[in-house]
Motif scaffolding. Structure first.
Motif, PDB file in Angstrom:
ATOM      1  N   CYS A 163     -44.884  20.886 -28.342  1.00  0.00           N
ATOM      2  CA  CYS A 163     -44.192  21.828 -27.447  1.00  0.00           C
ATOM      3  C   CYS A 163     -45.104  22.284 -26.314  1.00  0.00           C
ATOM      4  O   CYS A 163     -44.677  22.353 -25.149  1.00  0.00           O
ATOM      5  CB  CYS A 163     -43.696  23.027 -28.232  1.00  0.00           C
ATOM      6  N   LEU A 164     -46.343  22.568 -26.619  1.00  0.00           N
ATOM      7  CA  LEU A 164     -47.282  23.017 -25.588  1.00  0.00           C
ATOM      8  C   LEU A 164     -47.596  21.900 -24.602  1.00  0.00           C
ATOM      9  O   LEU A 164     -47.669  22.130 -23.391  1.00  0.00           O
ATOM     10  CB  LEU A 164     -48.563  23.533 -26.246  1.00  0.00           C
ATOM     11  N   VAL A 165     -47.792  20.682 -25.111  1.00  0.00           N
ATOM     12  CA  VAL A 165     -48.054  19.543 -24.226  1.00  0.00           C
ATOM     13  C   VAL A 165     -46.858  19.275 -23.333  1.00  0.00           C
ATOM     14  O   VAL A 165     -46.998  18.985 -22.135  1.00  0.00           O
ATOM     15  CB  VAL A 165     -48.427  18.297 -25.047  1.00  0.00           C
ATOM     16  N   LEU A 166     -45.660  19.366 -23.901  1.00  0.00           N
ATOM     17  CA  LEU A 166     -44.448  19.124 -23.123  1.00  0.00           C
ATOM     18  C   LEU A 166     -44.320  20.137 -21.987  1.00  0.00           C
ATOM     19  O   LEU A 166     -43.992  19.775 -20.848  1.00  0.00           O
ATOM     20  CB  LEU A 166     -43.231  19.207 -24.042  1.00  0.00           C
ATOM     21  N   GLU A 167     -44.602  21.391 -22.266  1.00  0.00           N
ATOM     22  CA  GLU A 167     -44.526  22.421 -21.235  1.00  0.00           C
ATOM     23  C   GLU A 167     -45.597  22.200 -20.164  1.00  0.00           C
ATOM     24  O   GLU A 167     -45.322  22.299 -18.963  1.00  0.00           O
ATOM     25  CB  GLU A 167     -44.689  23.800 -21.851  1.00  0.00           C
ATOM     26  N   GLY A 168     -46.814  21.897 -20.590  1.00  0.00           N
ATOM     27  CA  GLY A 168     -47.876  21.640 -19.615  1.00  0.00           C
ATOM     28  C   GLY A 168     -47.582  20.424 -18.754  1.00  0.00           C
ATOM     29  O   GLY A 168     -47.872  20.414 -17.555  1.00  0.00           O
ATOM     30  N   LEU A 169     -46.972  19.395 -19.357  1.00  0.00           N
ATOM     31  CA  LEU A 169     -46.627  18.195 -18.596  1.00  0.00           C
ATOM     32  C   LEU A 169     -45.554  18.493 -17.564  1.00  0.00           C
ATOM     33  O   LEU A 169     -45.575  17.954 -16.445  1.00  0.00           O
ATOM     34  CB  LEU A 169     -46.165  17.102 -19.553  1.00  0.00           C
ATOM     35  N   LEU A 170     -44.610  19.366 -17.912  1.00  0.00           N
ATOM     36  CA  LEU A 170     -43.585  19.768 -16.938  1.00  0.00           C
ATOM     37  C   LEU A 170     -44.232  20.443 -15.738  1.00  0.00           C
ATOM     38  O   LEU A 170     -43.892  20.140 -14.583  1.00  0.00           O
ATOM     39  CB  LEU A 170     -42.583  20.711 -17.609  1.00  0.00           C
ATOM     40  N   TRP A 171     -45.148  21.354 -15.980  1.00  0.00           N
ATOM     41  CA  TRP A 171     -45.852  22.014 -14.886  1.00  0.00           C
ATOM     42  C   TRP A 171     -46.591  20.998 -14.029  1.00  0.00           C
ATOM     43  O   TRP A 171     -46.565  21.072 -12.790  1.00  0.00           O
ATOM     44  CB  TRP A 171     -46.848  23.023 -15.453  1.00  0.00           C
ATOM     45  N   LEU A 172     -47.270  20.054 -14.683  1.00  0.00           N
ATOM     46  CA  LEU A 172     -48.042  19.048 -13.956  1.00  0.00           C
ATOM     47  C   LEU A 172     -47.135  18.183 -13.088  1.00  0.00           C
ATOM     48  O   LEU A 172     -47.473  17.870 -11.935  1.00  0.00           O
ATOM     49  CB  LEU A 172     -48.802  18.172 -14.956  1.00  0.00           C
ATOM     50  N   ILE A 173     -45.964  17.811 -13.615  1.00  0.00           N
ATOM     51  CA  ILE A 173     -45.035  16.970 -12.858  1.00  0.00           C
ATOM     52  C   ILE A 173     -44.498  17.715 -11.653  1.00  0.00           C
ATOM     53  O   ILE A 173     -44.433  17.170 -10.537  1.00  0.00           O
ATOM     54  CB  ILE A 173     -43.901  16.489 -13.775  1.00  0.00           C
ATOM     55  N   VAL A 174     -44.102  18.968 -11.839  1.00  0.00           N
ATOM     56  CA  VAL A 174     -43.546  19.748 -10.737  1.00  0.00           C
ATOM     57  C   VAL A 174     -44.592  19.949  -9.647  1.00  0.00           C
ATOM     58  O   VAL A 174     -44.328  19.724  -8.452  1.00  0.00           O
ATOM     59  CB  VAL A 174     -43.018  21.103 -11.247  1.00  0.00           C
ATOM     60  N   ALA A 175     -45.794  20.376 -10.029  1.00  0.00           N
ATOM     61  CA  ALA A 175     -46.839  20.612  -9.031  1.00  0.00           C
ATOM     62  C   ALA A 175     -47.326  19.311  -8.414  1.00  0.00           C
ATOM     63  O   ALA A 175     -47.471  19.202  -7.190  1.00  0.00           O
ATOM     64  CB  ALA A 175     -48.007  21.365  -9.674  1.00  0.00           C
ATOM     65  N   GLY A 176     -47.567  18.307  -9.245  1.00  0.00           N
ATOM     66  CA  GLY A 176     -48.077  17.043  -8.726  1.00  0.00           C
ATOM     67  C   GLY A 176     -47.113  16.342  -7.801  1.00  0.00           C
ATOM     68  O   GLY A 176     -47.514  15.741  -6.798  1.00  0.00           O
ATOM     69  N   SER A 177     -45.808  16.427  -8.114  1.00  0.00           N
ATOM     70  CA  SER A 177     -44.823  15.720  -7.288  1.00  0.00           C
ATOM     71  C   SER A 177     -44.771  16.267  -5.872  1.00  0.00           C
ATOM     72  O   SER A 177     -44.594  15.515  -4.907  1.00  0.00           O
ATOM     73  CB  SER A 177     -43.441  15.806  -7.939  1.00  0.00           C
ATOM     74  N   VAL A 178     -44.916  17.593  -5.717  1.00  0.00           N
ATOM     75  CA  VAL A 178     -44.846  18.160  -4.370  1.00  0.00           C
ATOM     76  C   VAL A 178     -46.186  18.034  -3.649  1.00  0.00           C
ATOM     77  O   VAL A 178     -46.229  17.768  -2.438  1.00  0.00           O
ATOM     78  CB  VAL A 178     -44.373  19.627  -4.422  1.00  0.00           C
TER      79      VAL A 178
END
Length: 508
Positions: free
Chosen positions: A28-43
């Motif tokens: 769960c923690l990795v999934l949440e951190g990956l979501l943050w990384l995808i959102v920030a990294g994509s922009v």
């Protein structure tokens, strides 16, 4: 002593169960951190419009799908052992507390096994149906044995985008089952918006023509922040600004409760020194930065959509059940009418009349070239190829022959030529329709457009009870009437993440 209500029903210290619970917590923690990384990294990766950015984006989104499956399997195994019951770690980490009371002081990370293992994502059904329709466009059909799409490679690339976004949406839906995760993500978006807003304003003040001071886009345009085009930055900041406004509104309501119903100046100033007042100040900074950067783009469509979102929020704040349907319909009517009206007047925020009708020319030309493709479309993600190219003329007998490459292109039905629109001097190629609804019609036909509208309605319905999230989603869906925000990967990445905050999980 009187009877006391137990703080939990039982404890479990079995090593196997503890190990699976710890693995579930990590997933769960990795999934949440990956979501943050995808959102920030994509922009930050210039909107992820280049292959060096969007290929890793695909991989990261598919990784969220893998971790989501692991999460489901771990939760399923714990459900078989513990039943459909919530559990929490004891602060010592040595045992699990089953059915913990909210007042139990020694509980750590918790998980509710009563929730559906597969998240009920708002965009799941329309997303799957759209994927199936795009896959059908790739299937060779008799009698010619050719697919419906004009460019299989482009359609496969578009298919990868939609599949990856759908997986990300599913993962975000699972993450946002927890209220704490939703609140953390809102604050994360606010912090990201502050960073982007300051970077864009500094960039504007310095007059640089390079993104981050060193990256020169292949296509010249009015760069803004990490985006090549200021209109796309405005589209992204529509999502960010209304999310930050929601945080500010919540902080302000807490501050209002602190100062009371009839506060005087002294009480207001004293309350600013309290935790509630500090939260208001902290929440105001990213909200102001996001709004200032959005307006500084001078994007006509972005500013009109921003104003429409504010109107929707004002209407929704007066109703407990969210924004009325008539207000949404009115916004979608007023947006194109106001845009067309500005075009006819030739004003459009001080832009010359010569540049004003550009988008409508492309829209009209695209619809006129739909002959034979109204039902099937030209193929998902093929707009630039199908609309901006045309077959070369066949020379009469005795004329100098075409080069061998062009003759081969004609023979196999290729379209190597590019078209020029007489109404748009200096423009000899256009890749997007500057209206994502028209582009969906061109590429996927009437069925694809209906599915896209279904997805848009599902997104609006999912966030309807949160007026600020509704304004964020609705304003982008309004903006794509005059631009192509959804063709910039970073924007739909944040959009599908915000939509994952379902109605029962959001309040205005």
């Amino acid at each position: 002593m009187g009877d006391r209500t137990p703080a939990y029903s039982e404890t479990v210290s079995e090593r196997t169960v503890l190990g699976r619970a710890r693995s579930l917590r990590v997933a769960c923690l990795v999934l949440e951190g990956l979501l943050w990384l995808i959102v920030a990294g994509s922009v930050l990766a210039i909107g992820s419009v280049h292959p060096w950015a969007y290929v890793p984006l695909w991989c990261a989104c598919f990784l969220t799908g893998v971790i989501l499956v692991v999460r489901i399997l771990l939760a399923l195994s714990l459900r078989k052992r513990l039943g459909r019951r919530p559990f929490a770690f004891h602060l010592s980490g040595r045992w699990l507390v089953i059915d913990p009371s909210p007042a139990y002081p020694d509980q750590g990370w918790s998980f509710d096994l009563r929730r559906p293992l597969v998240p009920r994502a708002p965009l799941l059904l329309p997303g799957v149906v759209f994927l199936l329709w795009v896959v059908l466009q790739l299937v060779p059909l008799p009698p010619a044995g050719k697919p419906l799409t004009m460019s299989a490679s482009d359609t496969r690339r578009g298919l990868a985008f939609v599949a990856s976004l759908l997986l990300l949406h599913l993962a975000a839906t699972a993450i946002f089952e927890r209220r704490e995760a939703r609140e953390r993500f809102r604050r994360f978006v606010a912090g990201l918006g502050l960073l982007l807003g300051l970077e864009a304003l500094i960039q504007l003040a310095s007059g640089t023509a390079r993104i981050y001071g060193f990256f020169t886009p292949l296509e010249r345009g009015a760069i803004f922040g990490p985006f090549v085009n200021r209109n796309h930055f405005a589209g992204y900041m529509l999502l960010v600004a209304f999310t930050t406004f929601g945080l500010l509104a919540r902080s302000w309501r807490r501050y209002q409760r602190r100062v009371g119903e009839r506060p005087n100046l002294r009480r207001r100033l004293v309350a600013l020194s309290r935790a509630e007042g500090t939260r208001v100040l902290y929440a105001a900074v990213p909200a102001v930065a996001a709004a200032a950067a959005l307006i500084a783009t001078t994007s006509r469509g972005g500013i009109i959509a921003f104003a429409a979102g504010l109107v929707l929020t004002a209407l929704g704040s007066r109703r407990r059940d969210g924004v009325p349907g008539w207000a949404l319909a009115l916004a979608f009517v007023v947006m194109p009418l106001s845009w067309y009206g500005l075009e006819r007047l030739g004003i459009r925020f001080n832009e010359t009349a010569a540049a004003a009708p550009g988008r409508t020319v492309v829209w009209k030309d695209s619809l006129q070239r739909m002959k034979g493709h109204w039902l099937t479309g030209t193929g998902f993600n093929t707009f630039g190829f199908s609309m901006s190219h045309t077959k070369p003329w066949v020379l009469p007998s005795g004329a100098t022959p075409w080069p061998a490459e062009l003759e081969e292109a004609i023979r196999v039905g290729g379209q190597p030529g590019t078209r020029v629109l007489p109404e748009l001097a200096g423009l000899n190629w256009y890749r997007e329709a500057h209206n994502d609804y028209i582009q969906a019609l061109v590429e996927t036909g009437i069925p694809g457009l209906l599915i896209a509208l279904w997805a848009a309605a599902a997104a609006l319905r999912a966030v309807r009870r949160d007026t600020w999230l509704l304004a964020a989603v609705a304003s982008v869906l309004l903006h794509v009437l005059v631009d192509f925000d959804l063709q910039i990967p970073a924007i739909p990445v944040l959009l599908v993440s915000l939509v994952a905050m379902r109605p029962e999980a959001t309040r205005a």
